[in-house]
Motif scaffolding. Structure first.
Motif, PDB file in Angstrom:
ATOM      1  N   TYR A   1     103.901   4.551  32.851  1.00  0.00           N
ATOM      2  CA  TYR A   1     103.083   5.020  31.730  1.00  0.00           C
ATOM      3  C   TYR A   1     101.971   4.007  31.494  1.00  0.00           C
ATOM      4  CZ  TYR A   1     101.777   6.612  27.045  1.00  0.00           C
ATOM      5  OH  TYR A   1     101.077   7.078  25.947  1.00  0.00           O
ATOM      6  N   LYS A   2     100.740   4.471  31.486  1.00  0.00           N
ATOM      7  CA  LYS A   2      99.600   3.577  31.261  1.00  0.00           C
ATOM      8  C   LYS A   2      98.549   4.310  30.431  1.00  0.00           C
ATOM      9  CE  LYS A   2      98.237   4.649  36.047  1.00  0.00           C
ATOM     10  NZ  LYS A   2      99.462   5.401  36.328  1.00  0.00           N
ATOM     11  N   ARG A   3      98.030   3.592  29.454  1.00  0.00           N
ATOM     12  CA  ARG A   3      97.076   4.227  28.541  1.00  0.00           C
ATOM     13  C   ARG A   3      96.227   3.150  27.882  1.00  0.00           C
ATOM     14  NH1 ARG A   3      96.645   9.187  25.852  1.00  0.00           N
ATOM     15  NH2 ARG A   3      95.510   9.065  23.879  1.00  0.00           N
ATOM     16  N   VAL A   4      94.942   3.449  27.731  1.00  0.00           N
ATOM     17  CA  VAL A   4      94.013   2.556  27.046  1.00  0.00           C
ATOM     18  C   VAL A   4      93.193   3.389  26.059  1.00  0.00           C
ATOM     19  CG1 VAL A   4      92.121   0.920  27.259  1.00  0.00           C
ATOM     20  CG2 VAL A   4      93.868   1.035  29.056  1.00  0.00           C
ATOM     21  N   ASP A   5      93.271   3.039  24.793  1.00  0.00           N
ATOM     22  CA  ASP A   5      92.449   3.644  23.744  1.00  0.00           C
ATOM     23  C   ASP A   5      91.538   2.568  23.164  1.00  0.00           C
ATOM     24  OD1 ASP A   5      93.875   6.061  23.990  1.00  0.00           O
ATOM     25  OD2 ASP A   5      95.403   5.347  22.592  1.00  0.00           O
ATOM     26  N   CYS A   6      90.368   2.964  22.727  1.00  0.00           N
ATOM     27  CA  CYS A   6      89.475   1.999  22.076  1.00  0.00           C
ATOM     28  C   CYS A   6      88.697   2.707  20.981  1.00  0.00           C
ATOM     29  CB  CYS A   6      88.551   1.325  23.081  1.00  0.00           C
ATOM     30  SG  CYS A   6      87.270   2.396  23.758  1.00  0.00           S
ATOM     31  N   GLY A   7      88.150   1.906  20.085  1.00  0.00           N
ATOM     32  CA  GLY A   7      87.374   2.468  18.989  1.00  0.00           C
ATOM     33  C   GLY A   7      86.329   1.489  18.492  1.00  0.00           C
ATOM     34  N   VAL A   8      85.260   2.015  17.955  1.00  0.00           N
ATOM     35  CA  VAL A   8      84.209   1.207  17.340  1.00  0.00           C
ATOM     36  C   VAL A   8      84.011   1.707  15.915  1.00  0.00           C
ATOM     37  CG1 VAL A   8      83.044   0.622  19.490  1.00  0.00           C
ATOM     38  CG2 VAL A   8      82.435   2.733  18.303  1.00  0.00           C
TER      39      VAL A   8
END
Length: 803
Positions: free
Chosen positions: A725-732
């Motif tokens: 399982y691999k996941r990358v979330d980002c936000g500004v």
């Protein structure tokens, strides 16, 4: 690019596990950091005016700074802590051995933002982890508190659509959740994250979050994996806020009038856009609503009445149309096509009411009474027919052959009602250096379960399982159970604290007692916690715990099955015993700084000896239990976490967990369904160097797969692991503050104190994660596992405004 060296430093520190820090020089400045209510402020940063020395306040608010003798001419201390106004303390030439007390006022400039420092473990076994601003947190499920919990060491998750998490080899049902002392129950019929909707915890109302992944004291019982203890806030003045995004909206309002405080929150969620990224195409119509309130009336200086109410209604409607899933390898690629007819309609409704009364008869004692009632209603209704084709795909993209062609029909009419009522008395008293706590509770659980579901499957015109003279269904499950049981719980513990020349000590010993009239089982759970902060190394905190924990069954866990030629009847098992876990933990927290940047390294090792195990299987978020005690097992591992303010006023951390979890059934060892051997999580914050109002947050996770079992297989031959399982979330985000931004001078924006604009990017690398499998069979009863992929890349826009 300026942070690339920070990532290398993080990984190196995790790998080499540094514990060798230069010794402190003789201490000359001592004191306490307190808030305006005389409560200790933990993890405040205290540093000298020339920034050559830095330290943290501990869980008592106490701090000590060691300096070279040549630096004794320093006249000022700087104190800062996220959530409070920074302060400069003038020493006024006093003695270097003086004990000073510094009071800090809460910050009001940035609403919704409080300290997120990973704080020192307390002698309750829980850590106060605090909160990120809910405007910064990236949460595809919309449940930001659980999203934060999933970044902690020992915690893992396999589904971004769900708020559920596993802790150190335990399953979802083994995690205890409390809101102001009232236990929260998770739905029993829920099968997947799409149905889940909103969790009970409302982030707008939360003031404090305590969490333990093991080793908690006797005050917390009934579960063997973890404790999440939530405290809702009491407003000090009028406050209000409203938020809206592409996936829902929320609003809250709170106020204080003399001795009465109130806060109300309402949430709405409709994540249709996110669900449309799944392989199952159709008409998604989820509607999730939630209202909560927290009221407090201080009758006098010694007594107070509190009320918590919650009404949640999660409705999930889905009309499936088609599905196309590609899976396999480059040389063995396959395509699964389905055309659907039918629909699904689910309802999950929860009503909670809790009233508590607190009285302080003398200055050093408290007594409390609390009663609560929880009413849940769960309904599953679906009739779905699918015509499927499983094909082999050649390298050039053409279809070579069909592996399986068939039809299936799934039917369910399930309804479960639960009414849980409890009454509890608890109290505590301080006698010199001894703090004694006790509690006693009575609980009644009424369950009404009507279950009727079946599945018919055929391949090439033959029903499976095949029969020459009749049409069979592949599964047929029914239940009609009405059950009322009573439970009695009690606990007592004593927390001793003392200080000598070696350092500061804390020792907690206690026991928990339980009785359940359904199986006539009496449980005894002794537990002990020890913590130590050395006098000469006040930046080091050591702790250890040992105890016996029991998993008190809720209805789903003790349902047994009787199989009569494929017809399965579900009934409660009155002879079942509570699974038991004997746990040992030891760990440390080490405070240090890289240059002038404060850091903390936390490490914990643990071992759990398990017996009276009830085997289970997990499909998406649905747990199916065997209904019998069938084995023993163990779980062992190590959790590491590096926290640091690597960028000023932007806290970040990285967590690494390594574990092994096995169970012994019929004299053979197997990996447990929740064994995730390695899990790595990163939460990183940053902002523009010249404009900190523009902030960035990255949330990344990678973890090894979980065990999956085939429906017709067994633990020996019919299991395999899901992919990594691999996941990358980002936000500004951009915060616009009154008095600092010209936009707030306009008449339309003048009522607001601050406005926050945020843009979230979910799964930015578009990883195809597998959460579960759909199983089909051909006429020879060969099984094929079709992966159910989770969500892909998606963008979400959020706007929040605060009064």
């Amino acid at each position: 690019m300026r942070n690339i060296f920070i990532y290398y430093i993080l990984l190196i520190l995790i790998c080499i596990f540094p514990i060798c820090i230069s010794a402190q020089k003789p201490i000359h400045i001592k004191g306490y950091i307190l808030d305006i209510h005389n409560n200790a402020i933990e993890a405040a940063h205290i540093y000298t005016s020339d920034s050559t020395e830095l330290t943290f306040s501990d869980h008592r608010g106490y701090f000590e700074i060691g300096m070279q003798v040549s630096n004794l001419n320093i006249k000022r201390l700087n104190i800062s802590c996220v959530g409070f106004n920074s302060k400069v303390c003038d020493l006024q030439g006093g003695s270097s051995d003086s004990l000073i007390v510094i009071y800090m006022e809460p910050a009001t400039e940035f609403l919704q933002e409080v300290d997120i420092t990973q704080k020192t473990i307390s002698n309750s076994g829980l850590k106060n982890i605090g909160l990120l601003s809910k405007d910064l947190l990236i949460s595809p499920s919309g449940n930001s508190i659980e999203t934060l919990i999933k970044t902690l060491p020992g915690v893992s998750s396999r589904n971004e659509l769900s708020s559920q998490y596993t802790v150190r080899g335990g399953n979802f049902d083994e995690n205890a959740v409390y809101i102001n002392g009232t236990e929260i129950y998770r739905p029993l019929l829920m099968r997947n994250g799409q149905q889940e909707g909103l969790s009970v915890i409302n982030p707008d109302l939360v003031e404090k979050v305590n969490f333990s992944s093991g080793g908690f004291n006797a005050k917390y019982g009934n579960k063997i994996a973890s404790v999440l203890d939530i405290s809702y806030k009491q407003p000090k003045e009028f406050e209000a806020g409203i938020s809206a995004s592409l996936m829902g909206a929320s609003a809250y309002v709170g106020s204080r009038h003399n001795n009465f405080t109130q806060i109300h929150g309402v949430r709405f969620k409709k994540n249709t856009s996110l669900l449309k990224t799944l392989d199952d195409k159709g008409e998604y119509n989820p509607t999730f609503l939630d209202y909560q309130t927290h009221l407090n009336w201080s009758i006098s200086d010694r007594s107070k009445i509190s009320f918590i109410g919650q009404l949640g209604r999660n409705m999930y409607k889905f009309i499936p149309k088609s599905r196309k899933t590609y899976f396999g390898s480059y040389l063995n690629a396959k395509e699964f096509n389905v055309h659907f007819s039918g629909s699904e309609k689910d309802l999950f409704q929860n009503i909670l009411a809790s009233v508590s009364f607190a009285y302080k008869p003398v200055a050093h004692a408290n007594i409390r009474f609390r009663t609560a009632i929880t009413n849940t209603l769960e309904e599953e209704k679906y009739d779905i027919t699918g015509q499927y084709r499983l094909s082999d795909i050649a390298i050039d993209g053409s279809k070579n052959s069909d592996y399986a062609i068939g039809t299936y029909h799934e039917h369910a009419r399930n309804r479960l009602q639960a009414l849980i009522a409890d009454i509890e008395h608890s109290g505590d008293i301080q006698i010199k250096n001894s703090h004694i706590e006790w509690g006693i509770q009575y609980k009644n659980e009424y369950i009404k379960d009507h279950l009727r579901e079946w599945k018919m499957q055929d391949s090439a015109g033959f029903s499976i399982p095949s029969s020459p003279d009749k049409v069979n269904v592949s599964s047929n499950i029914k239940a009609r159970n009405n059950l009322s049981t009573n439970r009695f719980h009690a606990y007592i513990l004593d927390r001793l604290t003392w200080q000598n020349t070696s350092g500061y000590w804390s020792f907690t010993i206690g026991s928990r007692f339980s009785f359940w009239d359904y199986n006539k089982e009496f449980l005894f759970s002794p537990r002990a916690n020890l913590s130590f902060t050395p006098e000469k190394f006040s930046n080091l905190h050591l702790y250890a715990s040992a105890g016996i924990y029991h998993q008190s069954h809720f209805y789903k866990e003790y349902r047994d099955t009787i199989n009569n030629q494929g017809n399965i009847t579900v009934r409660p098992n009155s002879e079942i015993m509570s699974p038991r876990s004997i746990q040992f933990t030891a760990g440390l927290d080490l405070d240090f700084h890289i240059s002038t940047k404060p850091c903390r390294l936390s490490s914990e090792i643990y071992y759990k000896a398990l017996d009276r195990i009830i085997p289970y299987e997990i499909n998406n978020i649905k747990i199916t239990y065997a209904g019998k005690n069938m084995g023993s097992g163990y779980t062992t591992g190590i959790d590491l976490k590096l926290y640091g303010e690597f960028i000023a006023e932007a806290d970040s951390w990285i967590s690494l967990s390594i574990m092994k979890s096995e169970e012994r059934i019929s004299n053979k060892w197997y990996s447990r369904p929740t064994e995730q051997k390695v899990n790595l999580s990163l939460l990183f914050q940053d902002y523009l160097p010249n404009n900190p109002k523009y902030r960035f947050l990255l949330n990344a996770n990678i973890g090894s797969g979980f065990i999956v079992y085939s429906p017709n297989g067994n633990r020996e031959s019919g299991h395999f692991r899901t992919p990594v399982y691999k996941r990358v979330d980002c936000g500004v985000s951009r915060e616009i503050v009154k008095g600092k931004d010209k936009l707030m001078q306009k008449a339309f924006f003048s009522p607001f104190k601050s406005i926050c604009l945020a843009l979230d990017f979910f799964n930015i690398f578009n990883f195809k994660n597998v959460n579960s499998y759909y199983w089909i069979s051909d006429i020879q009863n060969h099984q094929y596992a079709i992966p159910n992929y989770l969500t892909t890349f998606q963008i979400n826009l959020k706007v929040s405004a605060y009064l």
